[in-house]
Structure formats: C-alpha cells, structure tokens
Design a protein around this motif. Structure first.
Motif, short mmCIF file in Angstrom:
data_model
loop_
_atom_site.label_atom_id
_atom_site.label_comp_id
_atom_site.label_asym_id
_atom_site.label_seq_id
_atom_site.Cartn_x
_atom_site.Cartn_y
_atom_site.Cartn_z
N THR A 129 0.84 -1.13 0.09
CA THR A 129 -0.04 -0.24 0.03
C THR A 129 0.84 1.07 0.01
N GLY A 130 0.83 1.93 -1.07
CA GLY A 130 1.67 3.37 -1.10
C GLY A 130 1.32 4.31 -0.08
N VAL A 131 2.41 5.02 0.35
CA VAL A 131 2.35 5.94 1.38
C VAL A 131 2.37 7.35 0.81
N PRO A 132 1.28 8.32 0.99
CA PRO A 132 1.52 9.74 0.44
C PRO A 132 2.92 10.33 0.60
N ARG A 133 3.63 10.91 -0.28
CA ARG A 133 4.86 11.49 -0.07
C ARG A 133 4.70 12.75 0.81
N SER A 134 3.42 13.36 0.93
CA SER A 134 3.16 14.33 1.86
C SER A 134 3.52 13.99 3.31
N THR A 135 3.39 12.63 3.64
CA THR A 135 3.69 12.30 4.86
C THR A 135 4.88 11.65 4.98
N THR A 136 5.44 11.51 4.02
CA THR A 136 7.01 10.85 3.94
C THR A 136 8.05 11.84 3.82
N GLY A 137 7.60 13.17 3.77
CA GLY A 137 8.55 14.19 3.37
C GLY A 137 9.20 14.00 1.97
N GLY A 138 8.68 13.49 0.97
CA GLY A 138 9.06 13.40 -0.22
C GLY A 138 9.44 12.03 -0.61
N LEU A 139 9.69 11.11 0.38
CA LEU A 139 10.32 9.71 -0.13
C LEU A 139 9.39 8.89 -0.69
N HIS A 140 9.62 7.78 -1.48
CA HIS A 140 8.77 6.73 -1.96
C HIS A 140 8.76 5.84 -0.85
N ALA A 141 7.59 5.57 -0.35
CA ALA A 141 7.29 4.46 0.55
C ALA A 141 6.13 3.44 0.34
N ALA A 142 6.29 2.40 0.71
CA ALA A 142 5.05 1.50 0.71
C ALA A 142 5.03 0.64 2.12
N VAL A 143 3.56 0.53 2.49
CA VAL A 143 3.42 -0.30 3.76
C VAL A 143 3.45 -1.67 3.25
N VAL A 144 4.03 -2.61 3.87
CA VAL A 144 4.39 -4.07 3.41
C VAL A 144 3.64 -4.88 4.23
N THR A 145 2.42 -5.23 3.73
CA THR A 145 1.39 -5.94 4.75
C THR A 145 1.72 -7.38 4.52
N ILE A 146 1.81 -8.10 5.78
CA ILE A 146 2.37 -9.49 5.59
C ILE A 146 1.42 -10.26 6.44
N VAL A 147 0.53 -11.20 5.67
CA VAL A 147 -0.40 -11.84 6.48
C VAL A 147 -0.05 -13.19 6.59
N ASN A 148 0.06 -13.72 7.76
CA ASN A 148 0.50 -15.48 7.79
C ASN A 148 -0.82 -16.11 7.60
N SER A 149 -0.40 -16.83 6.43
CA SER A 149 -1.65 -17.55 5.87
C SER A 149 -1.65 -19.04 6.55
N THR A 150 -0.60 -19.44 7.34
CA THR A 150 -0.45 -20.77 7.91
C THR A 150 -1.22 -21.01 9.03
N ARG A 151 -1.13 -22.11 9.58
CA ARG A 151 -1.79 -22.38 11.09
C ARG A 151 -0.61 -22.34 12.09
N GLU A 152 0.56 -21.92 11.81
CA GLU A 152 1.54 -21.87 12.84
C GLU A 152 2.23 -20.64 12.95
N THR A 153 3.09 -20.14 13.77
CA THR A 153 3.79 -19.10 14.01
C THR A 153 4.72 -19.05 12.80
N ALA A 154 5.17 -18.00 12.31
CA ALA A 154 6.06 -17.78 11.12
C ALA A 154 6.80 -16.41 11.01
N SER A 155 8.04 -16.51 10.38
CA SER A 155 8.60 -15.14 10.32
C SER A 155 8.93 -14.96 8.77
N TYR A 156 9.09 -13.85 8.42
CA TYR A 156 8.84 -13.51 6.80
C TYR A 156 10.10 -12.50 6.62
N ALA A 157 10.52 -12.78 5.36
CA ALA A 157 11.50 -11.99 4.82
C ALA A 157 10.98 -11.53 3.58
#
Length: 210
Positions: A129-157
């Motif tokens: 999800t893109g972040v408005p540059r008015s919020t980031t001070g002009g930087l390009h940024a995006a929120v990386v939403t990670i949803v664990n679709s498994t039935r166990e605790t997991a880590s993501y890269a």
C-alpha cells in the motif's frame, strides 16, 4: 544792377521734414528687399515640432513598482526554502522511524533472502500500500502488509523493488517480520532513498516464509 539769389524751395518746414522721412523709408525698404533676394537659406519653420501633452498620472498605472516585486520574490524564495527544509526534516524523521521499526528484522531478512532462489514461498501472503509523499517528506514508501496464512507462527523476509516507468529497478528495500502468529499480520515499511521527483512504483519481487 540786380542781385541774383539761389532758388529757394517754398513750403512749410513740416512738409519738408515729411518728404525727407519718406525718402529715407524708401531707401530702407529697398535695402531689405535686396537682402531678401539673396541666396541665404530660409529658416525652417516650427510646424513639425510636436506638441507637449500633459504628464501621465501615476495613479492610473497597473501593476506594482519594482521594489514591491522584489519584495514578493524574496518572500517566495524564503517560503520555498522553508518548505524545502521542512520536507527534508520530515523525510529524515520518517526514515529514522522506519529504520527503528525494521532494524531488528532487516538484517535477518537480508540473510534469509540471500539463500532463496526465485520469488520465494510466500509471495501471495504479501501486499503493498503506497504511502503519500506528503507524509514521508517526499520519499517513496510503501506499507508491506504480511499476513501469515499458515496455522503456525512464522517469520517473513520480503524484498521490494522500486521500479521506473520502463520496469527497471532503481532502488531496493528489504523488510522482515518475525514471529507472526497464525492468521496474524505485520506492517513493516519499505522506502526508497531516491529523489522524490522520480516516478517510482514499489513491487514485491521476493518473499520467504521461514
């Protein structure tokens, strides 16, 4: 023997005086006429001389005097400089916040992705999800939403590439999230340090669950 005397002009003195003046006047007229017939150039007339008009009234002018324009220009420059300083401060603040949030997991995520071939095993678990540059001070940024679709605790890269209009990668960011419970989610932020005036699009190119 009779004595002869010269002839005398009879008449009154006023008549003789008038006759003398007439003779002198005639001589003067002849002299002036003779001078006017010489080849001396004639004096130009003043018929082509422009006539003077009334001075313009300053109150009817439109616009502003140079001093006012200079003052406005200085104010505009000062305002632009202030906005630039504010944007730089906002960018630095946003970057520091994002770095602090991801500092613990970024290094681990980078190490994990180095051993992953292709796009990884969790690409479908990640959205951007893109972040408005008015919020980031002009930087390009995006929120990386990670949803664990498994039935166990997991880590993501996750690796996010910022691409230009031709699809070329201009910058890359790596984010990670550790110990996400089953069905849970995390929202790390990926951002580019490239100039804000570039048109960049964030794309998830690799995501690994481990």
């Amino acid at each position: 023997m009779r004595t002869l005397y010269p002839c005398r002009i009879r008449g009154s003195r006023p008549a003789r005086t008038a006759a003398a003046l007439a003779a002198v006047t005639g001589a003067v007229v002849l002299t002036v006429a003779s001078c006017s017939s010489s080849s001396a150039p004639a004096t130009p007339t003043d018929t082509a001389r422009p006539t003077l008009t009334e001075a313009p009234n300053p109150s009817t002018f439109s616009g502003e005097p140079p001093s006012a324009l200079a003052s406005k220009a200085e104010s505009a420059l000062a305002e632009a400089s202030s906005r630039s300083a504010s944007a730089q401060a906002a960018a630095s603040s946003f970057q520091a916040s994002a770095d602090a949030q991801a500092a613990q997991s970024r290094q681990k995520a980078t190490e994990v992705l180095q051993g992953v071939a292709g796009s990884g095993n969790a690409l479908s678990d990640v959205t951007l999800t893109g972040v408005p540059r008015s919020t980031t001070g002009g930087l390009h940024a995006a929120v990386v939403t990670i949803v664990n679709s498994t039935r166990e605790t997991a880590s993501y890269a996750v690796r996010v590439d910022f691409t230009d209009a031709s699809g070329n990668t201009v910058d890359t960011a790596v984010v990670g999230a550790e110990n996400i419970p089953a069905g849970g989610k995390a929202d790390p932020i990926a951002f580019s340090r490239q100039p804000g005036d570039l048109s960049l699009t964030p794309v998830v190119v690799k995501a690994q669950r481990y």
